[in-house]
Design a protein around this motif. Structure first.
Motif, PDB file in Angstrom:
ATOM      1  N   PRO A  32       0.912  -1.357   0.084  1.00 11.61           N
ATOM      2  CA  PRO A  32      -0.060   0.008   0.086  1.00 11.61           C
ATOM      3  C   PRO A  32       0.703   1.290  -0.019  1.00 11.61           C
ATOM      4  O   PRO A  32       0.356   2.438   0.129  1.00 11.61           O
ATOM      5  N   PHE A  33       2.267   1.260  -0.192  1.00 12.29           N
ATOM      6  CA  PHE A  33       2.986   2.329  -0.064  1.00 12.29           C
ATOM      7  C   PHE A  33       4.212   2.145  -1.277  1.00 12.29           C
ATOM      8  O   PHE A  33       4.364   0.877  -1.671  1.00 12.29           O
ATOM      9  N   ASN A  34       4.831   3.351  -1.569  1.00 10.53           N
ATOM     10  CA  ASN A  34       6.277   3.055  -2.339  1.00 10.53           C
ATOM     11  C   ASN A  34       6.942   2.411  -1.740  1.00 10.53           C
ATOM     12  O   ASN A  34       7.288   2.642  -0.407  1.00 10.53           O
ATOM     13  N   PHE A  35       7.710   1.670  -2.185  1.00 13.10           N
ATOM     14  CA  PHE A  35       8.997   1.195  -1.800  1.00 13.10           C
ATOM     15  C   PHE A  35      10.203   0.953  -2.689  1.00 13.10           C
ATOM     16  O   PHE A  35      10.241   1.255  -3.691  1.00 13.10           O
ATOM     17  N   ILE A  36      11.487   0.518  -1.949  1.00 12.87           N
ATOM     18  CA  ILE A  36      12.597   1.046  -2.768  1.00 12.87           C
ATOM     19  C   ILE A  36      13.135  -0.677  -2.543  1.00 12.87           C
ATOM     20  O   ILE A  36      13.278  -0.966  -1.607  1.00 12.87           O
ATOM     21  N   VAL A  37      13.774  -1.114  -4.105  1.00 13.39           N
ATOM     22  CA  VAL A  37      14.486  -2.312  -4.131  1.00 13.39           C
ATOM     23  C   VAL A  37      15.718  -1.750  -5.223  1.00 13.39           C
ATOM     24  O   VAL A  37      15.512  -1.318  -6.035  1.00 13.39           O
ATOM     25  N   LEU A  85       6.370 -10.398   3.621  1.00 12.83           N
ATOM     26  CA  LEU A  85       7.311  -9.206   3.201  1.00 12.83           C
ATOM     27  C   LEU A  85       7.558  -8.520   4.437  1.00 12.83           C
ATOM     28  O   LEU A  85       7.057  -8.175   5.033  1.00 12.83           O
ATOM     29  N   VAL A  86       8.896  -8.619   4.539  1.00 12.40           N
ATOM     30  CA  VAL A  86       9.711  -7.549   5.600  1.00 12.40           C
ATOM     31  C   VAL A  86      10.213  -6.330   4.754  1.00 12.40           C
ATOM     32  O   VAL A  86      11.213  -6.542   4.224  1.00 12.40           O
ATOM     33  N   PHE A  87       9.681  -5.137   5.254  1.00 17.36           N
ATOM     34  CA  PHE A  87      10.359  -3.638   4.872  1.00 17.36           C
ATOM     35  C   PHE A  87      11.147  -3.204   6.028  1.00 17.36           C
ATOM     36  O   PHE A  87      10.687  -3.095   7.280  1.00 17.36           O
ATOM     37  N   HIS A  88      12.226  -2.604   5.738  1.00 15.90           N
ATOM     38  CA  HIS A  88      12.959  -1.512   6.739  1.00 15.90           C
ATOM     39  C   HIS A  88      12.348  -0.368   6.402  1.00 15.90           C
ATOM     40  O   HIS A  88      12.165   0.206   5.112  1.00 15.90           O
ATOM     41  N   LYS A  89      11.762   0.321   7.516  1.00 15.23           N
ATOM     42  CA  LYS A  89      11.280   1.657   7.273  1.00 15.23           C
ATOM     43  C   LYS A  89      12.333   2.812   8.017  1.00 15.23           C
ATOM     44  O   LYS A  89      12.500   2.552   9.120  1.00 15.23           O
ATOM     45  N   CYS A  90      12.942   3.720   7.083  1.00 17.87           N
ATOM     46  CA  CYS A  90      13.668   4.632   7.696  1.00 17.87           C
ATOM     47  C   CYS A  90      13.095   6.078   7.326  1.00 17.87           C
ATOM     48  O   CYS A  90      12.903   6.517   6.072  1.00 17.87           O
ATOM     49  N   PRO A 111      20.007  -7.643   0.117  1.00 18.04           N
ATOM     50  CA  PRO A 111      21.180  -6.836   0.459  1.00 18.04           C
ATOM     51  C   PRO A 111      20.828  -5.516   0.727  1.00 18.04           C
ATOM     52  O   PRO A 111      19.847  -4.961   0.064  1.00 18.04           O
ATOM     53  N   THR A 112      21.424  -4.801   1.884  1.00 14.11           N
ATOM     54  CA  THR A 112      21.228  -3.295   2.288  1.00 14.11           C
ATOM     55  C   THR A 112      21.579  -2.566   1.033  1.00 14.11           C
ATOM     56  O   THR A 112      22.945  -2.723   0.771  1.00 14.11           O
ATOM     57  N   SER A 113      21.049  -1.740   0.403  1.00 11.15           N
ATOM     58  CA  SER A 113      21.536  -0.945  -0.604  1.00 11.15           C
ATOM     59  C   SER A 113      21.919   0.390   0.043  1.00 11.15           C
ATOM     60  O   SER A 113      21.963   0.757   1.059  1.00 11.15           O
ATOM     61  N   LYS A 114      22.741   1.077  -1.050  1.00 13.47           N
ATOM     62  CA  LYS A 114      23.370   2.432  -0.631  1.00 13.47           C
ATOM     63  C   LYS A 114      22.437   3.264  -0.046  1.00 13.47           C
ATOM     64  O   LYS A 114      22.509   3.965   0.885  1.00 13.47           O
ATOM     65  N   ALA A 115      21.322   3.222  -0.671  1.00 12.72           N
ATOM     66  CA  ALA A 115      20.030   4.416  -0.110  1.00 12.72           C
ATOM     67  C   ALA A 115      19.627   4.047   0.959  1.00 12.72           C
ATOM     68  O   ALA A 115      19.426   5.013   1.591  1.00 12.72           O
ATOM     69  N   GLU A 116      19.428   2.676   1.272  1.00  7.75           N
ATOM     70  CA  GLU A 116      19.060   2.335   2.495  1.00  7.75           C
ATOM     71  C   GLU A 116      20.062   2.684   3.632  1.00  7.75           C
ATOM     72  O   GLU A 116      19.641   3.380   4.773  1.00  7.75           O
ATOM     73  N   LYS A 117      21.402   2.493   3.391  1.00  9.40           N
ATOM     74  CA  LYS A 117      22.407   2.799   4.477  1.00  9.40           C
ATOM     75  C   LYS A 117      22.161   4.473   4.588  1.00  9.40           C
ATOM     76  O   LYS A 117      22.341   5.054   5.700  1.00  9.40           O
ATOM     77  N   GLN A 118      22.276   5.130   3.481  1.00  9.97           N
ATOM     78  CA  GLN A 118      22.140   6.571   3.720  1.00  9.97           C
ATOM     79  C   GLN A 118      21.011   7.123   4.505  1.00  9.97           C
ATOM     80  O   GLN A 118      20.964   8.013   5.247  1.00  9.97           O
ATOM     81  N   SER A 125      18.621   9.102  14.675  1.00 14.63           N
ATOM     82  CA  SER A 125      18.050   8.900  16.254  1.00 14.63           C
ATOM     83  C   SER A 125      17.358   7.573  16.234  1.00 14.63           C
ATOM     84  O   SER A 125      17.385   7.568  17.590  1.00 14.63           O
ATOM     85  N   ALA A 126      16.902   7.085  15.389  1.00 18.99           N
ATOM     86  CA  ALA A 126      16.330   5.610  15.624  1.00 18.99           C
ATOM     87  C   ALA A 126      16.823   4.480  14.674  1.00 18.99           C
ATOM     88  O   ALA A 126      17.163   4.859  13.425  1.00 18.99           O
ATOM     89  N   ALA A 127      16.707   3.442  15.026  1.00 15.58           N
ATOM     90  CA  ALA A 127      17.052   2.109  14.270  1.00 15.58           C
ATOM     91  C   ALA A 127      15.852   1.956  13.291  1.00 15.58           C
ATOM     92  O   ALA A 127      14.776   2.393  13.614  1.00 15.58           O
ATOM     93  N   PRO A 128      16.161   1.665  12.148  1.00 12.90           N
ATOM     94  CA  PRO A 128      15.005   1.211  11.044  1.00 12.90           C
ATOM     95  C   PRO A 128      13.941   0.306  11.824  1.00 12.90           C
ATOM     96  O   PRO A 128      14.310  -0.629  12.343  1.00 12.90           O
ATOM     97  N   GLN A 129      12.629   0.385  11.592  1.00  5.42           N
ATOM     98  CA  GLN A 129      11.682  -0.157  11.956  1.00  5.42           C
ATOM     99  C   GLN A 129      11.320  -1.525  10.992  1.00  5.42           C
ATOM    100  O   GLN A 129      11.456  -1.081   9.790  1.00  5.42           O
ATOM    101  N   ASN A 130      10.888  -2.649  11.215  1.00  3.01           N
ATOM    102  CA  ASN A 130      10.517  -3.421  10.403  1.00  3.01           C
ATOM    103  C   ASN A 130       8.949  -3.266  10.396  1.00  3.01           C
ATOM    104  O   ASN A 130       8.110  -3.049  11.277  1.00  3.01           O
ATOM    105  N   VAL A 131       8.635  -3.410   9.027  1.00  4.15           N
ATOM    106  CA  VAL A 131       7.120  -3.331   8.762  1.00  4.15           C
ATOM    107  C   VAL A 131       6.807  -4.641   7.983  1.00  4.15           C
ATOM    108  O   VAL A 131       7.505  -4.750   6.788  1.00  4.15           O
ATOM    109  N   THR A 132       5.771  -5.355   8.103  1.00  4.59           N
ATOM    110  CA  THR A 132       5.562  -6.823   7.644  1.00  4.59           C
ATOM    111  C   THR A 132       4.193  -6.510   6.940  1.00  4.59           C
ATOM    112  O   THR A 132       3.241  -6.068   7.474  1.00  4.59           O
TER     113      THR A 132
END
Length: 137
Positions: A32-37, A85-90, A111-118, A125-132
């Motif tokens: 239901p939301f835009n996501f990055i791969v 599916l498990v998403f990291h939310k930043c 794998p964790t992408s450069k965009a996700e690391k950035q 201030s907070a670690a990425p949240q998991n969204v399932t």
């Protein structure tokens, strides 16, 4: 004539086996939301994922000509008890992180992408949240 019948049987059996194999390698889901791969933003919608034996994941929108490729490290058992599916939310960004499917061979971590690391550094201030999100059956 007998050779033709045998050859036709082999071709039909091969097509049937291929379609069975394809069913075991496909996962469908709606996000239901835009996501990055792999650094590519995909719009909200319904997608299918195919696994390639060389650890390559193909993600395609079923209604639009939009998709992405990613590597996946295949795992044995899913890390969640459901097909999901498990998403990291930043911040406002969602990164596809993991596919948990016990009924297909599409099961593993991306794998964790450069965009996700950035994005993770920007939201330090907070670690990425998991969204399932549960997979469609």
């Amino acid at each position: 004539m007998k050779r033709f019948a045998v050859a036709a049987f082999v071709v039909v059996a091969g097509l049937f086996a291929s379609s069975l194999h394809a069913q075991n390698t496909e996962v469908r889901f709606t996000v239901p939301f835009n996501f990055i791969v792999s650094g590519k933003t995909l719009p909200a919608g319904t997608y299918r994922i195919y696994a390639h034996p060389d650890s390559v994941l193909i993600i395609e929108n079923v209604n639009r000509p939009v998709g992405a490729l990613s590597y996946i490290s295949f795992e044995g058992a899913p890390s969640t008890p459901q097909e999901a599916l498990v998403f990291h939310k930043c911040g406002d960004l969602y990164f596809l992180h993991e596919i948990d499917s016990s009924t297909t061979i599409v099961n593993g971590e991306l794998p964790t992408s450069k965009a996700e690391k950035q994005a993770g550094r920007m939201v330090a201030s907070a670690a990425p949240q998991n969204v399932t999100i549960a997979l469609k059956k």
